[in-house]
Design a protein around this motif. Structure first.
Motif, PDB file in Angstrom:
ATOM      1  N   GLU A 176      26.576  39.308  31.251  1.00 37.32           N
ATOM      2  CA  GLU A 176      25.384  38.329  31.171  1.00 37.32           C
ATOM      3  C   GLU A 176      25.963  36.982  31.699  1.00 37.32           C
ATOM      4  O   GLU A 176      27.172  36.611  30.961  1.00 37.32           O
ATOM      5  CB  GLU A 176      24.880  38.283  29.779  1.00 37.32           C
ATOM      6  N   PHE A 177      25.489  36.265  32.484  1.00 39.71           N
ATOM      7  CA  PHE A 177      26.012  35.053  32.901  1.00 39.71           C
ATOM      8  C   PHE A 177      25.101  34.034  32.689  1.00 39.71           C
ATOM      9  O   PHE A 177      23.781  34.074  32.712  1.00 39.71           O
ATOM     10  CB  PHE A 177      26.195  35.294  34.524  1.00 39.71           C
ATOM     11  N   PHE A 226      24.792  30.107  33.609  1.00 40.96           N
ATOM     12  CA  PHE A 226      25.417  29.315  34.723  1.00 40.96           C
ATOM     13  C   PHE A 226      24.179  28.241  35.333  1.00 40.96           C
ATOM     14  O   PHE A 226      22.888  28.339  34.951  1.00 40.96           O
ATOM     15  CB  PHE A 226      25.827  30.033  36.078  1.00 40.96           C
ATOM     16  N   ILE A 260      23.919  33.366  46.061  1.00 40.62           N
ATOM     17  CA  ILE A 260      24.291  33.712  44.800  1.00 40.62           C
ATOM     18  C   ILE A 260      24.418  35.043  44.239  1.00 40.62           C
ATOM     19  O   ILE A 260      23.344  36.023  44.558  1.00 40.62           O
ATOM     20  CB  ILE A 260      23.512  32.953  43.645  1.00 40.62           C
ATOM     21  N   ALA A 300      25.352  37.851  40.995  1.00 42.59           N
ATOM     22  CA  ALA A 300      25.551  38.037  39.424  1.00 42.59           C
ATOM     23  C   ALA A 300      25.413  39.390  38.978  1.00 42.59           C
ATOM     24  O   ALA A 300      24.357  39.763  39.042  1.00 42.59           O
ATOM     25  CB  ALA A 300      25.090  37.034  38.472  1.00 42.59           C
ATOM     26  N   GLY A 312      23.280  44.034  40.736  1.00 45.15           N
ATOM     27  CA  GLY A 312      23.172  42.654  40.362  1.00 45.15           C
ATOM     28  C   GLY A 312      22.268  41.804  40.747  1.00 45.15           C
ATOM     29  O   GLY A 312      21.148  42.610  41.472  1.00 45.15           O
ATOM     30  N   THR A 324      20.134  32.298  32.860  1.00 36.98           N
ATOM     31  CA  THR A 324      20.893  33.378  32.103  1.00 36.98           C
ATOM     32  C   THR A 324      20.379  34.903  32.990  1.00 36.98           C
ATOM     33  O   THR A 324      19.097  35.031  32.961  1.00 36.98           O
ATOM     34  CB  THR A 324      20.551  33.517  30.560  1.00 36.98           C
ATOM     35  N   TYR A 344      31.057  40.352  37.980  1.00 39.49           N
ATOM     36  CA  TYR A 344      31.399  39.592  39.039  1.00 39.49           C
ATOM     37  C   TYR A 344      30.174  38.147  39.514  1.00 39.49           C
ATOM     38  O   TYR A 344      29.065  38.731  39.123  1.00 39.49           O
ATOM     39  CB  TYR A 344      31.121  40.413  40.392  1.00 39.49           C
ATOM     40  N   PHE A 345      30.696  37.132  39.463  1.00 38.09           N
ATOM     41  CA  PHE A 345      29.752  36.239  39.734  1.00 38.09           C
ATOM     42  C   PHE A 345      30.435  35.474  40.897  1.00 38.09           C
ATOM     43  O   PHE A 345      31.630  35.107  41.021  1.00 38.09           O
ATOM     44  CB  PHE A 345      29.802  35.014  38.534  1.00 38.09           C
ATOM     45  N   LEU A 354      29.523  27.989  35.731  1.00 39.63           N
ATOM     46  CA  LEU A 354      29.594  29.009  34.976  1.00 39.63           C
ATOM     47  C   LEU A 354      29.778  28.916  33.468  1.00 39.63           C
ATOM     48  O   LEU A 354      31.121  28.598  33.201  1.00 39.63           O
ATOM     49  CB  LEU A 354      30.590  30.041  35.755  1.00 39.63           C
ATOM     50  N   ILE A 388      30.516  33.969  30.343  1.00 40.82           N
ATOM     51  CA  ILE A 388      30.145  35.362  30.621  1.00 40.82           C
ATOM     52  C   ILE A 388      30.289  35.905  29.440  1.00 40.82           C
ATOM     53  O   ILE A 388      31.385  35.818  28.794  1.00 40.82           O
ATOM     54  CB  ILE A 388      31.343  35.715  31.711  1.00 40.82           C
TER      55      ILE A 388
END
Length: 186
Positions: free
Chosen positions: A40-41, A43, A53, A55, A86, A126, A162-163, A177, A180
Protein backbone atom coordinates in the motif's frame (compact mmCIF):
# COMPACT_ATOMS: atom_id res chain seq x y z
CA UNK A 1 16.18 12.57 -10.91
CA UNK A 2 16.49 12.38 -7.14
CA UNK A 3 15.05 10.72 -4.06
CA UNK A 4 15.40 12.62 -0.78
CA UNK A 5 14.03 12.27 2.71
CA UNK A 6 11.69 15.14 3.51
CA UNK A 7 9.69 16.18 6.56
CA UNK A 8 6.56 14.51 5.17
CA UNK A 9 8.09 11.42 3.53
CA UNK A 10 10.38 10.43 0.69
CA UNK A 11 10.41 13.02 -2.08
CA UNK A 12 10.83 11.72 -5.64
CA UNK A 13 11.74 14.39 -8.20
CA UNK A 14 12.18 14.06 -11.95
CA UNK A 15 14.51 16.42 -13.77
CA UNK A 16 13.49 19.09 -16.28
CA UNK A 17 16.51 18.51 -18.47
CA UNK A 18 15.33 15.15 -19.79
CA UNK A 19 11.79 14.45 -20.92
CA UNK A 20 12.09 10.73 -20.21
CA UNK A 21 13.51 10.46 -16.73
CA UNK A 22 11.96 8.19 -14.14
CA UNK A 23 12.45 8.21 -10.39
CA UNK A 24 11.65 5.05 -8.45
CA UNK A 25 11.53 3.69 -4.94
CA UNK A 26 11.64 -0.11 -4.98
CA UNK A 27 11.89 -2.61 -2.15
CA UNK A 28 14.85 -4.97 -1.94
CA UNK A 29 12.93 -7.82 -0.30
CA UNK A 30 11.27 -10.40 -2.52
CA UNK A 31 7.57 -11.14 -1.99
CA UNK A 32 6.04 -14.35 -3.35
CA UNK A 33 2.39 -14.54 -4.48
CA UNK A 34 2.08 -17.86 -2.60
CA UNK A 35 2.33 -15.83 0.63
CA UNK A 36 -0.54 -13.45 -0.30
CA UNK A 37 1.51 -10.22 -0.30
CA UNK A 38 -0.04 -6.77 -0.06
CA UNK A 39 1.56 -3.38 -0.69
CA UNK A 40 0.00 0.00 0.00
CA UNK A 41 1.33 3.42 -1.02
CA UNK A 42 0.22 6.76 0.38
CA UNK A 43 1.48 9.61 -1.80
CA UNK A 44 0.71 12.89 -3.49
CA UNK A 45 2.08 14.42 -6.69
CA UNK A 46 2.51 18.13 -7.37
CA UNK A 47 0.90 18.23 -10.82
CA UNK A 48 -0.84 15.60 -12.93
CA UNK A 49 0.04 16.81 -16.42
CA UNK A 50 2.70 15.14 -18.58
CA UNK A 51 3.52 12.42 -16.06
CA UNK A 52 3.33 8.66 -15.54
CA UNK A 53 2.86 6.97 -12.17
CA UNK A 54 3.20 3.26 -11.30
CA UNK A 55 2.43 1.80 -7.87
CA UNK A 56 2.39 -1.94 -7.21
CA UNK A 57 4.56 -5.05 -7.50
CA UNK A 58 7.13 -5.88 -10.18
CA UNK A 59 9.75 -8.57 -10.77
CA UNK A 60 12.45 -6.00 -11.51
CA UNK A 61 13.78 -3.78 -8.78
CA UNK A 62 14.93 -1.23 -11.33
CA UNK A 63 14.11 -0.43 -14.92
CA UNK A 64 16.11 1.42 -17.54
CA UNK A 65 16.32 5.12 -16.66
CA UNK A 66 13.36 6.14 -18.79
CA UNK A 67 10.95 3.31 -17.94
CA UNK A 68 8.42 2.24 -15.36
CA UNK A 69 7.26 -1.42 -15.26
CA UNK A 70 4.52 -0.52 -17.78
CA UNK A 71 3.47 2.34 -20.01
CA UNK A 72 0.41 3.19 -22.09
CA UNK A 73 0.67 5.29 -25.22
CA UNK A 74 -2.65 6.13 -26.90
CA UNK A 75 -4.45 2.80 -26.25
CA UNK A 76 -1.59 0.32 -26.20
CA UNK A 77 0.21 -0.97 -23.10
CA UNK A 78 3.82 -2.12 -23.09
CA UNK A 79 5.02 -4.03 -20.05
CA UNK A 80 8.76 -3.75 -19.48
CA UNK A 81 8.58 -6.18 -16.53
CA UNK A 82 7.90 -9.88 -17.09
CA UNK A 83 5.58 -10.02 -14.06
CA UNK A 84 3.90 -7.01 -12.45
CA UNK A 85 0.60 -5.88 -11.00
CA UNK A 86 -0.16 -2.30 -10.15
CA UNK A 87 -1.89 0.97 -10.79
CA UNK A 88 -0.70 2.94 -13.82
CA UNK A 89 -1.46 6.53 -14.74
CA UNK A 90 0.04 7.75 -18.02
CA UNK A 91 -0.90 11.05 -19.63
CA UNK A 92 0.26 9.74 -23.02
CA UNK A 93 -2.89 7.61 -23.01
CA UNK A 94 -5.95 8.78 -24.96
CA UNK A 95 -7.93 9.38 -21.74
CA UNK A 96 -5.78 10.12 -18.70
CA UNK A 97 -7.37 7.99 -15.98
CA UNK A 98 -5.76 5.44 -13.70
CA UNK A 99 -5.54 1.89 -14.99
CA UNK A 100 -5.03 -1.42 -13.26
CA UNK A 101 -2.40 -3.35 -15.13
CA UNK A 102 -0.53 -6.61 -14.93
CA UNK A 103 1.94 -8.81 -16.75
CA UNK A 104 2.09 -12.58 -16.31
CA UNK A 105 5.13 -14.22 -17.91
CA UNK A 106 5.54 -11.21 -20.28
CA UNK A 107 1.87 -11.09 -21.34
CA UNK A 108 0.57 -7.69 -20.29
CA UNK A 109 -2.97 -6.35 -19.94
CA UNK A 110 -4.67 -3.26 -18.56
CA UNK A 111 -8.15 -2.10 -17.64
CA UNK A 112 -8.88 1.59 -17.56
CA UNK A 113 -10.81 2.71 -14.51
CA UNK A 114 -13.69 5.21 -14.67
CA UNK A 115 -13.07 8.93 -15.14
CA UNK A 116 -13.46 9.45 -11.37
CA UNK A 117 -10.14 7.62 -10.83
CA UNK A 118 -7.61 10.34 -11.56
CA UNK A 119 -4.97 11.76 -9.28
CA UNK A 120 -5.69 15.21 -7.90
CA UNK A 121 -2.69 17.52 -7.75
CA UNK A 122 -1.19 17.98 -4.27
CA UNK A 123 -3.77 15.62 -2.69
CA UNK A 124 -3.00 12.41 -0.81
CA UNK A 125 -3.98 9.14 -2.50
CA UNK A 126 -3.75 5.60 -1.14
CA UNK A 127 -3.28 2.76 -3.64
CA UNK A 128 -3.13 -0.89 -2.53
CA UNK A 129 -2.40 -4.04 -4.52
CA UNK A 130 -3.08 -7.44 -2.92
CA UNK A 131 -1.93 -10.69 -4.56
CA UNK A 132 -3.03 -14.19 -3.66
CA UNK A 133 -1.62 -17.68 -4.07
CA UNK A 134 -3.48 -18.19 -7.38
CA UNK A 135 -1.74 -15.13 -8.89
CA UNK A 136 -4.90 -13.00 -8.74
CA UNK A 137 -4.56 -9.28 -7.97
CA UNK A 138 -7.04 -7.11 -6.10
CA UNK A 139 -6.75 -3.33 -6.52
CA UNK A 140 -7.88 -0.76 -3.91
CA UNK A 141 -8.31 3.00 -4.35
CA UNK A 142 -8.43 4.89 -1.03
CA UNK A 143 -9.54 1.67 0.68
CA UNK A 144 -12.25 0.76 -1.85
CA UNK A 145 -11.73 -2.32 -4.02
CA UNK A 146 -12.05 -1.23 -7.65
CA UNK A 147 -10.97 -4.32 -9.60
CA UNK A 148 -9.85 -7.95 -9.41
CA UNK A 149 -7.74 -9.61 -12.10
CA UNK A 150 -7.37 -13.40 -12.15
CA UNK A 151 -3.96 -14.85 -13.04
CA UNK A 152 -2.42 -11.37 -12.96
CA UNK A 153 1.10 -12.61 -12.14
CA UNK A 154 3.02 -15.89 -12.20
CA UNK A 155 2.72 -17.54 -8.79
CA UNK A 156 6.37 -18.62 -8.51
CA UNK A 157 8.06 -15.34 -9.49
CA UNK A 158 9.48 -13.19 -6.67
CA UNK A 159 8.25 -9.59 -6.74
CA UNK A 160 9.22 -6.31 -5.07
CA UNK A 161 7.06 -3.31 -4.08
CA UNK A 162 7.60 -0.50 -6.59
CA UNK A 163 6.58 3.14 -6.79
CA UNK A 164 7.77 5.36 -9.62
CA UNK A 165 7.04 8.53 -11.53
CA UNK A 166 8.15 9.34 -15.08
CA UNK A 167 8.51 12.78 -16.63
CA UNK A 168 6.68 12.93 -19.98
CA UNK A 169 7.68 16.54 -20.72
CA UNK A 170 10.31 19.16 -19.98
CA UNK A 171 8.73 20.04 -16.62
CA UNK A 172 9.96 18.59 -13.33
CA UNK A 173 7.52 16.56 -11.23
CA UNK A 174 7.58 15.95 -7.50
CA UNK A 175 5.87 13.05 -5.73
CA UNK A 176 5.88 12.80 -1.95
CA UNK A 177 5.70 9.17 -0.90
CA UNK A 178 4.31 9.46 2.62
CA UNK A 179 4.26 5.75 3.46
CA UNK A 180 4.76 2.27 2.09
CA UNK A 181 3.13 -0.61 3.94
CA UNK A 182 3.78 -4.19 2.92
CA UNK A 183 2.74 -7.44 4.55
CA UNK A 184 2.18 -11.11 3.74
CA UNK A 185 1.40 -14.47 5.31
CA UNK A 186 4.17 -16.21 7.21
Amino acid sequence: STIAVGANGAVLTTTTADTTTATIAAGGVFWYPAKNPVVEFLFKIDVITNVSIFAGFTDTGSEASSYLPARIITASMTATADNEAGFLFDTRQSASYFNVCNANATTGAFTQLASTYVPVAATNLTLRVALDSTGAARYYWNGLQVKTKALAVATTTPLVPYFGIRNNSGTAHVATLRSIRAWCDR
